[in-house]
Write a protein that holds these residues in place. Structure first.
Motif, PDB file in Angstrom:
ATOM      1  N   ALA A  28       0.862  -1.189   0.000  1.00  0.00           N
ATOM      2  CA  ALA A  28       0.000   0.000   0.000  1.00  0.00           C
ATOM      3  C   ALA A  28       0.892   1.231   0.000  1.00  0.00           C
ATOM      4  O   ALA A  28       1.621   1.471   0.963  1.00  0.00           O
TER       5      ALA A  28
ATOM      6  N   LEU B 184       8.584   6.619  -1.682  1.00  0.00           N
ATOM      7  CA  LEU B 184       9.922   6.012  -1.623  1.00  0.00           C
ATOM      8  C   LEU B 184       9.885   4.666  -0.916  1.00  0.00           C
ATOM      9  O   LEU B 184      10.495   3.697  -1.378  1.00  0.00           O
ATOM     10  N   ALA B 185       9.152   4.594   0.205  1.00  0.00           N
ATOM     11  CA  ALA B 185       9.125   3.342   0.970  1.00  0.00           C
ATOM     12  C   ALA B 185       8.546   2.213   0.122  1.00  0.00           C
ATOM     13  O   ALA B 185       9.163   1.150  -0.029  1.00  0.00           O
TER      14      ALA B 185
ATOM     15  N   ASP C 204      -1.565   2.476  -5.288  1.00  0.00           N
ATOM     16  CA  ASP C 204      -1.321   3.876  -4.893  1.00  0.00           C
ATOM     17  C   ASP C 204      -2.332   4.757  -5.624  1.00  0.00           C
ATOM     18  O   ASP C 204      -2.643   4.506  -6.791  1.00  0.00           O
TER      19      ASP C 204
ATOM     20  N   CYS D 104       2.978   1.224   3.406  1.00  0.00           N
ATOM     21  CA  CYS D 104       4.029   2.230   3.149  1.00  0.00           C
ATOM     22  C   CYS D 104       3.338   3.571   2.905  1.00  0.00           C
ATOM     23  O   CYS D 104       3.451   4.149   1.823  1.00  0.00           O
TER      24      CYS D 104
ATOM     25  N   GLY E  19       3.557   6.543   4.593  1.00  0.00           N
ATOM     26  CA  GLY E  19       4.088   7.808   5.096  1.00  0.00           C
ATOM     27  C   GLY E  19       3.182   8.351   6.192  1.00  0.00           C
ATOM     28  O   GLY E  19       2.638   7.588   7.004  1.00  0.00           O
TER      29      GLY E  19
ATOM     30  N   SER F 101      14.930  23.290   3.559  1.00  0.00           N
ATOM     31  CA  SER F 101      13.495  23.231   3.711  1.00  0.00           C
ATOM     32  C   SER F 101      13.181  23.513   5.171  1.00  0.00           C
ATOM     33  O   SER F 101      14.083  23.572   5.992  1.00  0.00           O
TER      34      SER F 101
ATOM     35  N   ALA G 172       5.012  19.545   1.621  1.00  0.00           N
ATOM     36  CA  ALA G 172       4.480  18.196   1.851  1.00  0.00           C
ATOM     37  C   ALA G 172       4.803  17.811   3.287  1.00  0.00           C
ATOM     38  O   ALA G 172       5.539  18.532   3.979  1.00  0.00           O
TER      39      ALA G 172
ATOM     40  N   SER H 287      15.515   8.914   1.014  1.00  0.00           N
ATOM     41  CA  SER H 287      16.277   8.377  -0.121  1.00  0.00           C
ATOM     42  C   SER H 287      17.511   7.618   0.355  1.00  0.00           C
ATOM     43  O   SER H 287      17.917   6.632  -0.259  1.00  0.00           O
ATOM     44  N   LEU H 288      18.113   8.054   1.449  1.00  0.00           N
ATOM     45  CA  LEU H 288      19.292   7.364   1.977  1.00  0.00           C
ATOM     46  C   LEU H 288      18.899   6.123   2.792  1.00  0.00           C
ATOM     47  O   LEU H 288      19.552   5.083   2.726  1.00  0.00           O
TER      48      LEU H 288
HETATM   49  C1  LIG Z   1      10.090  19.477   1.829  1.00  0.00           C
HETATM   50  C2  LIG Z   1      10.703  18.119   1.961  1.00  0.00           C
HETATM   51  C3  LIG Z   1      12.046  17.940   1.661  1.00  0.00           C
HETATM   52  C4  LIG Z   1      12.627  16.684   1.778  1.00  0.00           C
HETATM   53  N1  LIG Z   1      13.927  16.534   1.436  1.00  0.00           N
HETATM   54  C5  LIG Z   1      14.503  15.318   1.512  1.00  0.00           C
HETATM   55  C6  LIG Z   1      15.850  15.140   1.120  1.00  0.00           C
HETATM   56  O1  LIG Z   1      16.535  16.070   0.698  1.00  0.00           O
HETATM   57  N2  LIG Z   1      16.378  13.886   1.213  1.00  0.00           N
HETATM   58  C7  LIG Z   1      15.641  12.821   1.646  1.00  0.00           C
HETATM   59  O2  LIG Z   1      16.159  11.700   1.678  1.00  0.00           O
HETATM   60  N3  LIG Z   1      14.368  12.978   2.051  1.00  0.00           N
HETATM   61  C8  LIG Z   1      13.790  14.192   1.998  1.00  0.00           C
HETATM   62  N4  LIG Z   1      12.504  14.362   2.408  1.00  0.00           N
HETATM   63  C9  LIG Z   1      11.843  13.239   3.093  1.00  0.00           C
HETATM   64  C10 LIG Z   1      11.353  12.169   2.150  1.00  0.00           C
HETATM   65  O3  LIG Z   1      10.557  12.793   1.216  1.00  0.00           O
HETATM   66  C11 LIG Z   1      10.576  11.111   2.954  1.00  0.00           C
HETATM   67  O4  LIG Z   1      11.468  10.432   3.819  1.00  0.00           O
HETATM   68  C12 LIG Z   1       9.923  10.091   2.035  1.00  0.00           C
HETATM   69  O5  LIG Z   1       9.325  10.707   0.941  1.00  0.00           O
HETATM   70  C13 LIG Z   1       8.863   9.287   2.763  1.00  0.00           C
HETATM   71  O6  LIG Z   1       8.379   8.354   1.841  1.00  0.00           O
HETATM   72  P1  LIG Z   1       7.126   7.445   2.154  1.00  0.00           P
HETATM   73  O7  LIG Z   1       7.005   6.495   1.007  1.00  0.00           O
HETATM   74  O8  LIG Z   1       7.224   6.873   3.523  1.00  0.00           O
HETATM   75  O9  LIG Z   1       5.877   8.448   2.202  1.00  0.00           O
HETATM   76  P2  LIG Z   1       5.056   9.168   1.031  1.00  0.00           P
HETATM   77  O10 LIG Z   1       5.936   9.784   0.050  1.00  0.00           O
HETATM   78  O11 LIG Z   1       4.073  10.050   1.738  1.00  0.00           O
HETATM   79  O12 LIG Z   1       4.298   7.991   0.298  1.00  0.00           O
HETATM   80  C14 LIG Z   1       3.079   7.450   0.742  1.00  0.00           C
HETATM   81  C15 LIG Z   1       2.278   7.041  -0.483  1.00  0.00           C
HETATM   82  O13 LIG Z   1       1.092   6.358  -0.046  1.00  0.00           O
HETATM   83  C16 LIG Z   1      -0.005   6.818  -0.832  1.00  0.00           C
HETATM   84  N5  LIG Z   1      -1.238   6.527  -0.104  1.00  0.00           N
HETATM   85  C17 LIG Z   1      -1.870   7.282   0.831  1.00  0.00           C
HETATM   86  N6  LIG Z   1      -2.973   6.631   1.279  1.00  0.00           N
HETATM   87  C18 LIG Z   1      -3.023   5.433   0.626  1.00  0.00           C
HETATM   88  C19 LIG Z   1      -3.904   4.300   0.681  1.00  0.00           C
HETATM   89  N7  LIG Z   1      -4.962   4.279   1.501  1.00  0.00           N
HETATM   90  N8  LIG Z   1      -3.638   3.236  -0.105  1.00  0.00           N
HETATM   91  C20 LIG Z   1      -2.559   3.237  -0.945  1.00  0.00           C
HETATM   92  N9  LIG Z   1      -1.690   4.284  -1.031  1.00  0.00           N
HETATM   93  C21 LIG Z   1      -1.916   5.361  -0.252  1.00  0.00           C
HETATM   94  C22 LIG Z   1       0.304   8.298  -1.026  1.00  0.00           C
HETATM   95  O14 LIG Z   1      -0.443   8.847  -2.089  1.00  0.00           O
HETATM   96  C23 LIG Z   1       1.806   8.240  -1.303  1.00  0.00           C
HETATM   97  O15 LIG Z   1       2.073   8.018  -2.673  1.00  0.00           O
HETATM   98  C24 LIG Z   1      11.867  15.588   2.258  1.00  0.00           C
HETATM   99  C25 LIG Z   1      10.524  15.764   2.535  1.00  0.00           C
HETATM  100  C26 LIG Z   1       9.935  17.014   2.386  1.00  0.00           C
HETATM  101  C27 LIG Z   1       8.479  17.180   2.677  1.00  0.00           C
END
Ligand SMILES: Cc1cc2nc3c(=O)[nH]c(=O)nc-3n(C[C@H](O)[C@H](O)[C@H](O)COP(=O)(O)OP(=O)(O)OC[C@H]3O[C@@H](n4cnc5c(N)ncnc54)[C@H](O)[C@@H]3O)c2cc1C
Length: 332
Positions: free
Chosen positions: A9, A13-14, A33, A175, A177, A230, A269, A301-302
């Motif tokens: 889900a 990135l995750a 997604d 996943c 976020g 940021s 975000a 990303s790291l």
């Molecule tokens: C301004 C800013 C700057 C950043 N800069 C950096 C950086 O320089 N370097 C770095 O490494 N990190 C950076 N980050 C952090 C990085 O973006 C996060 O660590 C990462 O994006 C988290 O990824 P995620 O997949 O956990 O969450 P998300 O990106 O939030 O992904 C969650 C996904 O789940 C989807 N979703 C929601 N509900 C449902 C559902 N019910 N069913 C299915 N899918 C669903 C969403 O639409 C989304 O696509 C930054 C973040 C921000 C906001």
């Protein structure tokens, strides 16, 4: 069609990194997604910086995090036929004398040796408290990475647009976020939302291709465009850019860019922050088919490639190499 080994889900990135890692291990996946235009992973700058915080601390795991991330993105650039990873030095500029003194103390620790070299001469005069060049760092261009991953998964029949709200019989990796606070079986896990804002500016007189980091950062996009970020706003009521964030970033730009600039775009975000800056991963304590991969915070990303591997190790072999990260063990 038979059920995949993992339903995933979320394709931020995750979810993306977990899906590709599972496929590389011979597993089948289905990723679901909603394809929203603005998500945390799509807004992110993608910096991979081992010495990112104000205390200039180098974490214990930076070596393995960096090599896992670099190898993962390079490998998948070839398979996905897209370009999204680059190694680029980060010029770290101290913001005050205390920070400069702290760095001098850090340098007594030989672990720091491979990670830095002197500032280039053109920045020595412009940084009043000095600084250093960070080595073994770079950037993930997250939008091309996410788009290429989605297209490739779709081709395999392994991507579906939609939302998952409840568990399933198939092992389901959540996943989401920051959305995990409102959806799925892990709402009790302490993911703290932190809104981040990034400005895109046009600064034709700046002429800098290296990444500048002085608490906040300036990132060249080419064509005299720069992303600047940021901010951190805790427990925000929404994901829109705020006037306070714009003010904070404007002050930062005016400190480091002494030529005219104008604002092109504002984006914001919400990051999913976890305690101690460490991801939270593992099966649900009472329903092991529900699995969490979250808390990537400001370093997704790291962190994602190494931790996706650890999570799969655990799911396949029943061991998390570092038990305090385990959801079942970690206090929630
Ligand atoms: C301004 C800013 C700057 C950043 N800069 C950096 C950086 O320089 N370097 C770095 O490494 N990190 C950076 N980050 C952090 C990085 O973006 C996060 O660590 C990462 O994006 C988290 O990824 P995620 O997949 O956990 O969450 P998300 O990106 O939030 O992904 C969650 C996904 O789940 C989807 N979703 C929601 N509900 C449902 C559902 N019910 N069913 C299915 N899918 C669903 C969403 O639409 C989304 O696509 C930054 C973040 C921000 C906001």
């Amino acid at each position: 069609m038979s059920a995949p080994d993992f339903l995933i889900a979320g394709q931020g990135l995750a979810g993306s990194v977990f899906a590709l890692t599972a496929i590389a291990r011979g597993r089948t996946v289905e990723v679901v997604d909603p394809q929203e235009a603005t998500t945390c992973s799509r807004v992110a700058a993608g910096l991979m910086n081992p010495i990112s915080g104000p205390r200039l601390a180098l974490g214990e795991d930076e070596e393995v995090l960096w090599s896992s991330a670099r190898d993962f993105y390079r490998r998948w650039e070839k398979t996905l036929g897209a370009s999204f990873f680059e190694e680029r030095p980060i010029l770290r500029l101290f913001t005050d004398q205390t920070q400069a003194d702290r760095w001098n103390q850090r340098l007594r620790d030989p672990r720091y040796d491979p990670w830095h070299e002197p500032l280039p001469p053109d920045w020595e005069d412009r940084a009043p408290f000095g600084g250093f060049t960070t080595r073994r760092c770079g950037r993930l261009h997250s939008v091309p990475f996410l788009d290429a991953t989605r297209a490739w998964l779709r081709n395999l029949g392994a991507f579906r647009q939609g939302r998952i709200e409840t568990g399933a019989q198939t092992p389901l990796v959540w996943c989401l976020g920051h959305h995990a606070r409102h959806c799925g079986p892990f709402a009790h896990v302490p993911i703290r939302p932190a809104r981040g804002t990034i400005l895109t500016i046009h600064a034709p007189g700046f002429h800098e291709t290296r990444i500048i980091h002085a608490g906040k950062w300036i990132l060249s996009q080419g064509d005299d465009l720069y992303r600047v970020g940021s901010t951190y706003e805790w427990e925000p009521s929404d994901a829109s850019p705020s006037p306070q964030a714009r003010e904070e970033l404007t002050a930062f730009i005016d400190t480091w860019i002494d030529s005219p600039w104008n604002l092109i775009r504002e984006e914001a975000a919400i990051r999913p922050m976890a305690r101690q800056g460490r991801p939270i991963l593992g099966p649900h304590p009472t329903d092991p088919h529900q699995i969490l991969f979250n808390g990537l915070g400001s370093r997704g990303s790291l962190l994602a490639p190494w931790h996706a591997n650890r999570l799969l190790d655990h799911l396949e072999k029943g061991s998390l190499a570092v038990p305090e990260f385990d959801l079942a063990v970690r206090p929630v």
